[in-house]
Write an enzyme that holds these catalytic residues in place. Structure first.
Site, short mmCIF file in Angstrom:
data_model
loop_
_atom_site.label_atom_id
_atom_site.label_comp_id
_atom_site.label_asym_id
_atom_site.label_seq_id
_atom_site.Cartn_x
_atom_site.Cartn_y
_atom_site.Cartn_z
N HIS A 1 0.83 -1.22 0.00
CA HIS A 1 0.00 0.00 0.00
C HIS A 1 0.85 1.26 0.00
CE1 HIS A 1 0.09 0.93 4.38
NE2 HIS A 1 0.00 -0.35 4.59
N ASP B 1 5.99 0.43 6.81
CA ASP B 1 4.54 0.38 6.54
C ASP B 1 4.15 1.51 5.62
OD1 ASP B 1 1.91 -0.34 6.68
OD2 ASP B 1 1.54 0.48 8.66
N GLU C 1 -4.98 1.90 2.37
CA GLU C 1 -5.09 0.75 3.28
C GLU C 1 -5.33 1.23 4.71
OE1 GLU C 1 -4.25 -2.31 6.12
OE2 GLU C 1 -3.11 -0.48 5.93
N GLU C 2 -4.59 2.26 5.11
CA GLU C 2 -4.64 2.68 6.52
C GLU C 2 -6.02 3.19 6.90
OE1 GLU C 2 -2.47 1.79 8.37
OE2 GLU C 2 -0.49 1.87 7.45
N ASP D 1 2.59 -6.56 3.40
CA ASP D 1 2.25 -5.44 4.29
C ASP D 1 2.48 -5.80 5.76
OD1 ASP D 1 1.28 -3.07 5.38
OD2 ASP D 1 -0.82 -3.63 5.17
N HIS E 1 3.57 2.69 12.58
CA HIS E 1 2.69 3.82 12.88
C HIS E 1 3.30 4.81 13.87
CE1 HIS E 1 -1.21 1.43 11.66
NE2 HIS E 1 -0.29 1.43 10.72
ZN ZN Z 1 -0.40 0.46 8.89
ZN ZN Z 2 0.29 -1.49 6.30
#
Ligand code: ZN
Ligand code: ZN
Length: 457
Positions: free
Chosen positions: A269, A281, A315-316, A342, A414
């Site tokens: 993503h 990520d 995606e998030e 991912d 994150h």
């Molecule tokens: Zn994420």
């Molecule tokens: Zn991710």
């Protein structure tokens, strides 16, 4: 005449074996090439350096879209295009939190996606602290009236996704706090690290302000609460939310030589959260899958089937997988298999293949290439190909699950620490080798995972 016929029959019956041997040899050669190839690193470095953070609906995402198109074209992909759709966009504004009594101190927090903003001056209230989510859920309606609910349940480090699955329940429980009367919700970060960097992520719309606390601050609040005096917090969380904002899936293909309409869909993503530069990520997933397709494109002849790389755009905050499935509904019968990378940049430790396919020569060729890379080829079939291929899976597309070691991922994920320097180029290359071996073995064979699955019923 009879001898000629026998020879022809023998050649025919040898053909599949010879083809399987070719497939196996090329799979091994590609694996070795992948282990020293730097494309995945270069792509990951480029995205994190030239774009950086790219939340859905932000100017960073617009730049990421343009970056994706340019990168795929530069790497020689065909049919490079953007598929536009609409989904939610939550963007962070100014944020702060502090204990105002009895022991005034600043706290490190990150607002959670879909959090409601506080009034401009912030809110101040007493906390109700729970060490487990279940303890909060056991409270009757109204029990948290006027309070800031705090859940400090810690996260266990695990190799698979198990620790995170439990922690995500805590992150997503703002609505449960609101139902019990809370005016705001603070959750201990879904983090396995001990830095004071909070780890954000998506929450559900709960109608109250919601934020993640750094793990040391969650423990600080536990100690304050244990002293028995009411603990008061002041919280200010600003943000903007749009229910419908433009979003983008960026696509490129390596067209197959025999059956171009049969497609293998892989990708990562493109969007990220905003505290770091979205390296593990999921720039890494973009890098790994793009590199795998590019390596296969470098063979003297194209594989039989088409390889499609998708950089999913939301995606998030959610929506890119559903949008992709909706746009490709009519094509699903021709999508041979789908999978998303991912879970960071740690090595792949386990491969879960589509049901019933382990004994097929193509999957034997895959296994022969990746077992030496310490990949367990699981007896359990793939169930989860990644969030962005869930929509395709629901429409009947077989999925593959190349499970990465998540042991370190949740130290970074994150948070502001999700940056390029955390990626080990050797581990990244192992990922590329495994994806390349799988994708090639499928793309240059006639394996039909729907048939293997129904034969295994
Ligand atoms: Zn994420
Ligand atoms: Zn991710």
């Amino acid at each position: 005449m009879r001898n000629a016929l026998l020879a022809a029959v023998a050649a025919l019956s040898l053909a599949p074996a010879a083809q399987a041997a070719d497939l196996a040899a090329t799979t091994l050669a590609l694996r070795d090439k992948a282990l020293t190839d730097t494309t995945a690193w270069d792509v990951t470095e480029s995205l994190t350096t030239e774009v950086g953070a790219r939340p859905q609906g932000s100017p960073g995402m617009d730049r990421a879209r343009d970056w994706g198109v340019a990168k795929l074209k530069a790497l020689g992909f065909e049919n490079v295009h953007v598929e536009t759709f609409e989904t939610e966009s939550w963007l962070r504004g100014a944020e702060s939190a502090e204990v105002v009594a009895p022991y005034p101190q600043k706290l490190q927090i990150l607002g959670l996606g879909r959090s409601t903003p506080t009034p401009a001056g912030g809110i101040e209230a007493e906390i109700a602290l729970f060490r487990t989510l279940d303890e909060m859920l056991a409270q009757p309606p109204g029990a948290l009236k006027g309070k800031i609910a705090v859940v400090t349940q810690p996260m266990r480090r695990t190799q698979d996704i198990g620790g995170y699955a439990a922690a995500v329940r805590v992150r997503g429980a703002g609505g449960e706090a609101a139902k019990r009367g809370a005016i705001a919700y603070l959750a201990r970060s879904a983090s396995t690290d001990d830095t004071r960097l909070p780890h954000g992520g998506g929450g559900f719309r709960a109608g109250i302000p919601m934020a993640a606390l750094s793990t040391p601050d969650a423990e600080l609040l536990e100690r304050m609460a244990a002293r028995g005096k009411p603990v008061r917090i002041k919280l200010s969380l600003q943000s903007t939310f749009r229910e419908k904002a433009p979003a983008y899936n960026v696509v490129g293909e390596i067209k197959g030589r025999e059956k171009p309409e049969e497609v293998i869909v892989i990708g990562g993503h493109l969007d990220s959260w905003d505290a770091g530069t979205g390296a593990v990520d999921d720039a890494a997933g973009i890098g790994v899958t793009t590199a795998a397709a590019k390596l296969i494109a470098g063979l003297p002849q194209r594989p039989r089937r088409t390889i499609r790389v998708v950089m999913w755009g939301a995606e998030e905050q959610g929506g890119s997988g559903a949008a992709y499935a909706a746009a490709h509904r009519d094509e699903v019968a021709n999508i041979v298999v789908a999978g998303e990378s991912d879970l960071g940049a740690g090595e792949i430790f386990s491969a879960k293949l589509p049901k019933g396919s382990r004994e097929h020569p193509a999957m034997k060729a895959f296994a022969a290439a990746v077992v030496p890379l310490k990949v367990l080829v699981s007896r359990e079939p793939a169930e989860d190909g990644g969030a962005d291929v869930d929509g395709l899976k629901d429409l009947g597309t077989p999925v593959v699950q190349l499970q990465q070691d998540a042991g370190r991922y949740f130290d970074l994920h994150h948070s502001a620490d999700d940056t390029l320097d955390k990626i080990d180029p050797r581990e990244l290359a192992q990922n590329v080798a495994v994806w390349t071996a799988f994708v090639y073995a499928v793309a240059d064979s006639d394996i039909d995972f729907r048939k293997t699955a129904s034969a295994a019923q």
